[in-house]
Structures are given as C-alpha cells and as structure tokens.
Write an enzyme that holds these catalytic residues in place. Structure first.
Site, PDB file in Angstrom:
ATOM      1  N   SER A  68       0.850  -1.195   0.000  1.00  0.00           N
ATOM      2  CA  SER A  68       0.000   0.000   0.000  1.00  0.00           C
ATOM      3  C   SER A  68       0.878   1.234   0.000  1.00  0.00           C
ATOM      4  O   SER A  68       2.014   1.207   0.506  1.00  0.00           O
ATOM      5  CB  SER A  68      -0.888   0.010   1.251  1.00  0.00           C
ATOM      6  OG  SER A  68      -1.546   1.259   1.398  1.00  0.00           O
ATOM      7  N   TYR A  96      -2.056  -1.145  10.111  1.00  0.00           N
ATOM      8  CA  TYR A  96      -2.235  -1.392   8.679  1.00  0.00           C
ATOM      9  C   TYR A  96      -0.995  -0.933   7.913  1.00  0.00           C
ATOM     10  O   TYR A  96      -0.458  -1.672   7.077  1.00  0.00           O
ATOM     11  CB  TYR A  96      -3.473  -0.670   8.164  1.00  0.00           C
ATOM     12  CG  TYR A  96      -3.679  -0.843   6.678  1.00  0.00           C
ATOM     13  CD1 TYR A  96      -4.187  -2.035   6.171  1.00  0.00           C
ATOM     14  CD2 TYR A  96      -3.344   0.167   5.781  1.00  0.00           C
ATOM     15  CE1 TYR A  96      -4.364  -2.217   4.812  1.00  0.00           C
ATOM     16  CE2 TYR A  96      -3.516   0.004   4.421  1.00  0.00           C
ATOM     17  CZ  TYR A  96      -4.021  -1.196   3.940  1.00  0.00           C
ATOM     18  OH  TYR A  96      -4.178  -1.368   2.579  1.00  0.00           O
TER      19      TYR A  96
END
Length: 253
Positions: free
Chosen positions: A136, A149
């Site tokens: 990401s 995350y």
C-alpha cells in the site's frame, strides 16, 4: 506479462480491487480463480463464470486445502495474487487497540506469507510464474490513524523484496502492487480516493508491460512511494496526522 493467457489465483478477490482485477484478467482472456471466505459471494462469482475456492488466509489448513483444490482444477496455475487484507483505525493511547493489531498482522502479513508459501514450490517446479503481493502507499507514507495497517504493508514490501531476491533464477517473478486510496468499501471513506475502474485500468496496463514491473505504481501513488526521496515526507505525515483529531478525546483545533 501477457495478461491474455494466464492462470490466475486471487486470494481475497471477492470484493474491491481484487474482484475488479479478477474480472479484468478474465475479460482479457486469462483463467481466473477467486478465493475468499464468504460462500455467498463465491456463489455469485461462480455464476458469473469465475472459478472460486473457499479460503481463510489466517487458517493454515484452509490455505493448504484451497491450494490443493486450485492445483487439481488448474495444474498449470502461474499467477498468484495475495489480495487478502484488512485495516481499521486505531487509538494507540488505548491498549484495547491491540486486538486490531493482532487481526491485521494475522491477515495482512501472516496470511500473505501463507499463500505465497503454499504455491511457491509449485511455481518453482513449473519453472515459471508470477507472485503479486499487495502492499500500500500507506506502507511508504504512514497514515497515523491506521498504524498497524501501515506497518503490515511496510512488512509486505520488505518481504516482497526478499522473496524476489530469493527466487532469482527460478523463473518465478515477484511484482508488488502498491495501491493508493481507491474507492472501495475498505477502510474509512476518502474523498481523494481514485475511482476503482480508473485504478484497475491503469494497473492492468502496467501489468501488461514486458518485463513485468517489480512495483506496480499508478500515478496516484507516486507521491506516497517517493515522499522521502522528494523531501515531502515530514510535511505529508503531519498533514495526514490531522485525521487523529477524530479519535475520542482528541482535540479538533
């Protein structure tokens, strides 16, 4: 890669980016198997013409069972996409956040490694193939509201780099998909998120390049990927930290 003739397994492809890429690969002419936990979604995708298999990447037996089912039906599978991922906001001042930490690492890091490990021997024996991991932009430019995350996706990046080095010479390539914020049901809503259709179009164009890029970087994620190099890192982290004001007990001033 030639996206028109692949045999693709997408773990975590029942919604969002994974599902859109499954449909794009299929439309291009590739054979696609989608893995996920929700049987109702798998039934719908099966009716749509996609191959499906039930898989829970946090359960080693489930991963092994899914691998065996996929290879029985498609013994020449050559592309593995580790799309399964979760992420939630966390208040790191509250120790209760640790439950989110554990769940996130279990899916995003350990789940990724389980799926890779399950199929790597097959790809090496075949002498060719592609593993597509999914990190990401947050793995390169932290979004402090989603601490674990971001940490999990930084881990996926580092693991992908090591995996690529260790598989050198085997015929198995490793590509890392690095999404920015994309308009799906995943995570907090983001008014700056890229439309899913536009994102998938750009990704498939990059994947179709020869050779396959080591990092699949759409234009919208370049500010994340190269923030440290470009000298914008500190200012962008400060800007993204403003979201912390929405946590209970935090000032919105």
């Amino acid at each position: 890669m030639d996206i028109t003739s692949r045999s693709v397994f997408i773990a975590g492809g029942t919604s969002g980016i994974g599902l859109e890429l499954a449909r794009r690969f299929s439309a291009a002419g590739s054979t696609v198997v989608v893995g996920g936990r929700r049987t109702d979604l798998l039934e719908r995708l099966d009716a749509e013409g996609l191959g499906t298999v039930e898989i829970d990447v946090t359960d080693p037996e489930s991963v092994t069972r899914a691998r065996d089912q996929v290879l029985t039906r498609f013994p020449s599978i050559d592309t593995i996409v580790t799309m399964s991922g979760i992420g939630q906001p966390e208040d790191l001042r509250d120790p209760a956040h640790f439950a989110t930490t554990e769940a996130t690492i279990a899916v995003n890091v350990l789940g990724t490694i389980r799926v890779v490990d399950a199929f790597t021997p097959h790809l090496i024996a075949q002498g060719s193939g592609t593993i597509i991991t999914v990190s990401s932009g947050i793995g390169f430019l932290p979004f402090p509201l989603m601490a674990t995350y971001g940490a999990s996706k930084a881990a996926v990046h580092a693991y992908s780099e090591a995996l690529r080095a260790q598989l050198a010479g085997t015929g198995v390539e490793v590509a890392e998909l690095v999404p920015p914020a994309v308009a799906t049901d995943f995570g907090p809503s983001n008014p700056h998120a890229l439309p899913l259709d536009d994102y998938a179009t750009e990704v498939m164009g990059l994947l179709a390049q020869q050779p396959t890029p080591q990092e699949i970087l759409v234009q919208g994620v370049l500010m994340h990927r190269w923030a440290e190099r470009d000298g914008t890192y500190a200012a962008l982290v400060e800007q993204r930290s403003r979201a912390l004001a929405g946590l209970p007990g935090r000032s919105r001033d």
